[in-house]
Design a protein around this motif. Sequence first.
Motif, PDB file in Angstrom:
ATOM      1  N   SER A   1       0.808  -1.211   0.000  1.00 36.45           N
ATOM      2  CA  SER A   1       0.000   0.000   0.000  1.00 36.45           C
ATOM      3  C   SER A   1       0.847   1.270   0.000  1.00 36.45           C
ATOM      4  N   LYS A   2       2.162   1.104   0.046  1.00 33.14           N
ATOM      5  CA  LYS A   2       3.145   2.171  -0.149  1.00 33.14           C
ATOM      6  C   LYS A   2       2.980   3.359   0.804  1.00 33.14           C
ATOM      7  N   PRO A   3       3.062   3.114   2.092  1.00 29.53           N
ATOM      8  CA  PRO A   3       3.081   4.250   3.023  1.00 29.53           C
ATOM      9  C   PRO A   3       4.436   4.955   2.939  1.00 29.53           C
ATOM     10  N   ASP A   4       4.447   6.234   3.199  1.00 33.08           N
ATOM     11  CA  ASP A   4       5.716   6.966   3.225  1.00 33.08           C
ATOM     12  C   ASP A   4       6.419   6.790   4.571  1.00 33.08           C
ATOM     13  N   ILE A   5       5.603   6.692   5.620  1.00 36.77           N
ATOM     14  CA  ILE A   5       6.144   6.579   6.974  1.00 36.77           C
ATOM     15  C   ILE A   5       5.331   5.549   7.752  1.00 36.77           C
ATOM     16  N   VAL A   6       6.019   4.701   8.496  1.00 31.85           N
ATOM     17  CA  VAL A   6       5.371   3.801   9.448  1.00 31.85           C
ATOM     18  C   VAL A   6       5.831   4.192  10.841  1.00 31.85           C
ATOM     19  N   VAL A   7       4.870   4.505  11.691  1.00 32.42           N
ATOM     20  CA  VAL A   7       5.155   4.854  13.087  1.00 32.42           C
ATOM     21  C   VAL A   7       4.744   3.657  13.936  1.00 32.42           C
ATOM     22  N   TYR A   8       5.711   3.019  14.562  1.00 31.27           N
ATOM     23  CA  TYR A   8       5.451   1.774  15.284  1.00 31.27           C
ATOM     24  C   TYR A   8       5.575   2.008  16.796  1.00 31.27           C
ATOM     25  N   GLY A   9       4.496   1.734  17.524  1.00 30.64           N
ATOM     26  CA  GLY A   9       4.513   1.845  18.977  1.00 30.64           C
ATOM     27  C   GLY A   9       4.745   0.491  19.611  1.00 30.64           C
ATOM     28  N   ILE A  10       5.759   0.384  20.444  1.00 24.74           N
ATOM     29  CA  ILE A  10       6.087  -0.882  21.087  1.00 24.74           C
ATOM     30  C   ILE A  10       6.168  -0.693  22.600  1.00 24.74           C
ATOM     31  N   ALA A  11       6.023  -1.805  23.313  1.00 26.19           N
ATOM     32  CA  ALA A  11       6.118  -1.800  24.771  1.00 26.19           C
ATOM     33  C   ALA A  11       6.820  -3.069  25.221  1.00 26.19           C
ATOM     34  N   SER A  12       7.193  -3.108  26.479  1.00 24.86           N
ATOM     35  CA  SER A  12       7.900  -4.281  26.997  1.00 24.86           C
ATOM     36  C   SER A  12       7.081  -5.552  26.825  1.00 24.86           C
ATOM     37  N   ASP A  13       5.760  -5.440  26.967  1.00 24.09           N
ATOM     38  CA  ASP A  13       4.886  -6.608  26.817  1.00 24.09           C
ATOM     39  C   ASP A  13       5.005  -7.262  25.444  1.00 24.09           C
ATOM     40  N   ASP A  14       5.363  -6.482  24.435  1.00 24.21           N
ATOM     41  CA  ASP A  14       5.459  -7.019  23.078  1.00 24.21           C
ATOM     42  C   ASP A  14       6.570  -8.059  22.942  1.00 24.21           C
ATOM     43  N   PHE A  15       7.515  -8.050  23.872  1.00 24.32           N
ATOM     44  CA  PHE A  15       8.674  -8.931  23.758  1.00 24.32           C
ATOM     45  C   PHE A  15       8.722  -9.985  24.865  1.00 24.32           C
ATOM     46  N   VAL A  16       7.601 -10.163  25.539  1.00 26.60           N
ATOM     47  CA  VAL A  16       7.521 -11.108  26.645  1.00 26.60           C
ATOM     48  C   VAL A  16       7.297 -12.527  26.133  1.00 26.60           C
ATOM     49  N   ASP A  17       7.947 -13.481  26.792  1.00 22.96           N
ATOM     50  CA  ASP A  17       7.667 -14.891  26.561  1.00 22.96           C
ATOM     51  C   ASP A  17       6.572 -15.279  27.547  1.00 22.96           C
ATOM     52  N   ARG A  18       5.335 -15.320  27.077  1.00 20.98           N
ATOM     53  CA  ARG A  18       4.206 -15.519  27.974  1.00 20.98           C
ATOM     54  C   ARG A  18       4.021 -16.973  28.404  1.00 20.98           C
ATOM     55  N   ARG A  19       4.862 -17.851  27.915  1.00 23.63           N
ATOM     56  CA  ARG A  19       4.742 -19.248  28.318  1.00 23.63           C
ATOM     57  C   ARG A  19       5.398 -19.509  29.674  1.00 23.63           C
ATOM     58  N   SER A  20       6.018 -18.485  30.213  1.00 23.55           N
ATOM     59  CA  SER A  20       6.644 -18.660  31.518  1.00 23.55           C
ATOM     60  C   SER A  20       6.256 -17.491  32.406  1.00 23.55           C
ATOM     61  N   LEU A  21       6.095 -17.737  33.667  1.00 24.95           N
ATOM     62  CA  LEU A  21       5.750 -16.703  34.624  1.00 24.95           C
ATOM     63  C   LEU A  21       6.948 -16.419  35.507  1.00 24.95           C
ATOM     64  N   LYS A  22       7.059 -15.162  35.859  1.00 19.97           N
ATOM     65  CA  LYS A  22       8.246 -14.722  36.585  1.00 19.97           C
ATOM     66  C   LYS A  22       8.408 -15.437  37.915  1.00 19.97           C
ATOM     67  N   ASN A  23       7.337 -15.632  38.634  1.00 23.21           N
ATOM     68  CA  ASN A  23       7.468 -16.229  39.961  1.00 23.21           C
ATOM     69  C   ASN A  23       6.877 -17.637  40.029  1.00 23.21           C
ATOM     70  N   VAL A  24       6.958 -18.357  38.907  1.00 21.44           N
ATOM     71  CA  VAL A  24       6.359 -19.688  38.875  1.00 21.44           C
ATOM     72  C   VAL A  24       6.978 -20.604  39.932  1.00 21.44           C
ATOM     73  N   ASP A  25       8.286 -20.435  40.170  1.00 28.07           N
ATOM     74  CA  ASP A  25       8.940 -21.274  41.169  1.00 28.07           C
ATOM     75  C   ASP A  25       8.430 -20.967  42.574  1.00 28.07           C
ATOM     76  N   ASP A  26       8.137 -19.680  42.812  1.00 33.63           N
ATOM     77  CA  ASP A  26       7.634 -19.288  44.131  1.00 33.63           C
ATOM     78  C   ASP A  26       6.241 -19.821  44.378  1.00 33.63           C
ATOM     79  N   GLN A  27       5.486 -20.038  43.307  1.00 33.36           N
ATOM     80  CA  GLN A  27       4.105 -20.468  43.440  1.00 33.36           C
ATOM     81  C   GLN A  27       3.992 -21.983  43.660  1.00 33.36           C
ATOM     82  N   LYS A  28       5.034 -22.711  43.286  1.00 28.76           N
ATOM     83  CA  LYS A  28       4.963 -24.168  43.397  1.00 28.76           C
ATOM     84  C   LYS A  28       4.948 -24.578  44.875  1.00 28.76           C
ATOM     85  N   GLN A  29       4.091 -25.439  45.190  1.00 30.58           N
ATOM     86  CA  GLN A  29       4.006 -25.948  46.543  1.00 30.58           C
ATOM     87  C   GLN A  29       4.117 -27.470  46.500  1.00 30.58           C
ATOM     88  N   GLN A  30       4.595 -28.022  47.589  1.00 29.54           N
ATOM     89  CA  GLN A  30       4.717 -29.470  47.641  1.00 29.54           C
ATOM     90  C   GLN A  30       3.332 -30.087  47.558  1.00 29.54           C
TER      91      GLN A  30
END
Length: 322
Positions: free
Chosen positions: A104-133
């Motif tokens: 479609s031949k745009p002259d300019i592309v303005v791309y908004g990004i955030a930290s969430d865009d680069f997250v690996d959502r298959r793992s949780l930060k505190n998954v080890d803390d949540q595990k219980q025996q």
Amino acid sequence: MNSKIGITVLGASITSFLILILITGYLNETVTEDSRYVQQKFYEQLDTNQKIFLIGSSHLIALNATHIQDYLKNNHQSYEVYNLAIGGDKINERVKTVDMIIHSKPDIVVYGIASDDFVDRRSLKNVDDQKQQNYMPDPSGFFHDMLTSFGSNFNYESIEHPRELVGNFLFKITEQPNQIDNRQTSMPFVSITDEEVKIIDKNELKPRPYNEFGIIQTPIKNKRLAEFKEILKELKNNNIKIIIFTTPYSRVFLDSIPSSNTATFNLILKQISDEFNVKIYSLTYRYADLNIWHDYQHLAITKNSIIYSDDIAKIILTEIVT
């Protein structure tokens, strides 16, 4: 007795989860195919005038493309501006439509990004803390392994946002046919809801729970970064000017982000900037303490948040004239 109950519960959980996978897979495939069709129809009907595309997730919905266009026009720059934000947009989906964008031949592309865009959502930060025996198998690891067995084509992230997925699906099935063919508007891929125009007092905003932040993999391992670079390379190879900015967050959200994620995101930004020789404009903290939010990560769409559009317009003008 306890072991029998445990086995019964586990069996019921697995059955329910498999049903969820089937339903989610169907909804996700349907919504994704429809989204690409709508995008294709929109891009095909654009004319050859000078164009600017604003691209990103729902963090861009508060941007007023008409306001930005008028600002540029008042400064002697004639461009048609389109806000092509998509709710729940992901880099690995946007890369699949980059050919449509280029065609479609745009002259300019303005791309908004955030930290969430680069997250690996298959793992949780505190998954080890949540595990219980427990004598029962760990459900997070079990279901993750099950999902992985479906192969790389299974969209793991889709089951993390069921409300968004179902909402997009309902929007699809209730949409009138002629709406698809007449979408040459300034924001064609989303519709504004009543919720998005309401301001929630900043003192009442609820933070995202810490365990809902996924891990951002380092630049060398980050799949989303590799896909984002692919988008940038394609745009650059077709002489399309690229402007990148980081989208804004509220203070309550910023205060809850794991410091490791912030550090890795900054490494990603530096690598992008160095590799593509592009300045990345940061709006991450710019409105953090203002009372203009409708939730912890989205600006309310009101006259008070027009400053967001003003700032983007100024950034675009600066990039055009320098």
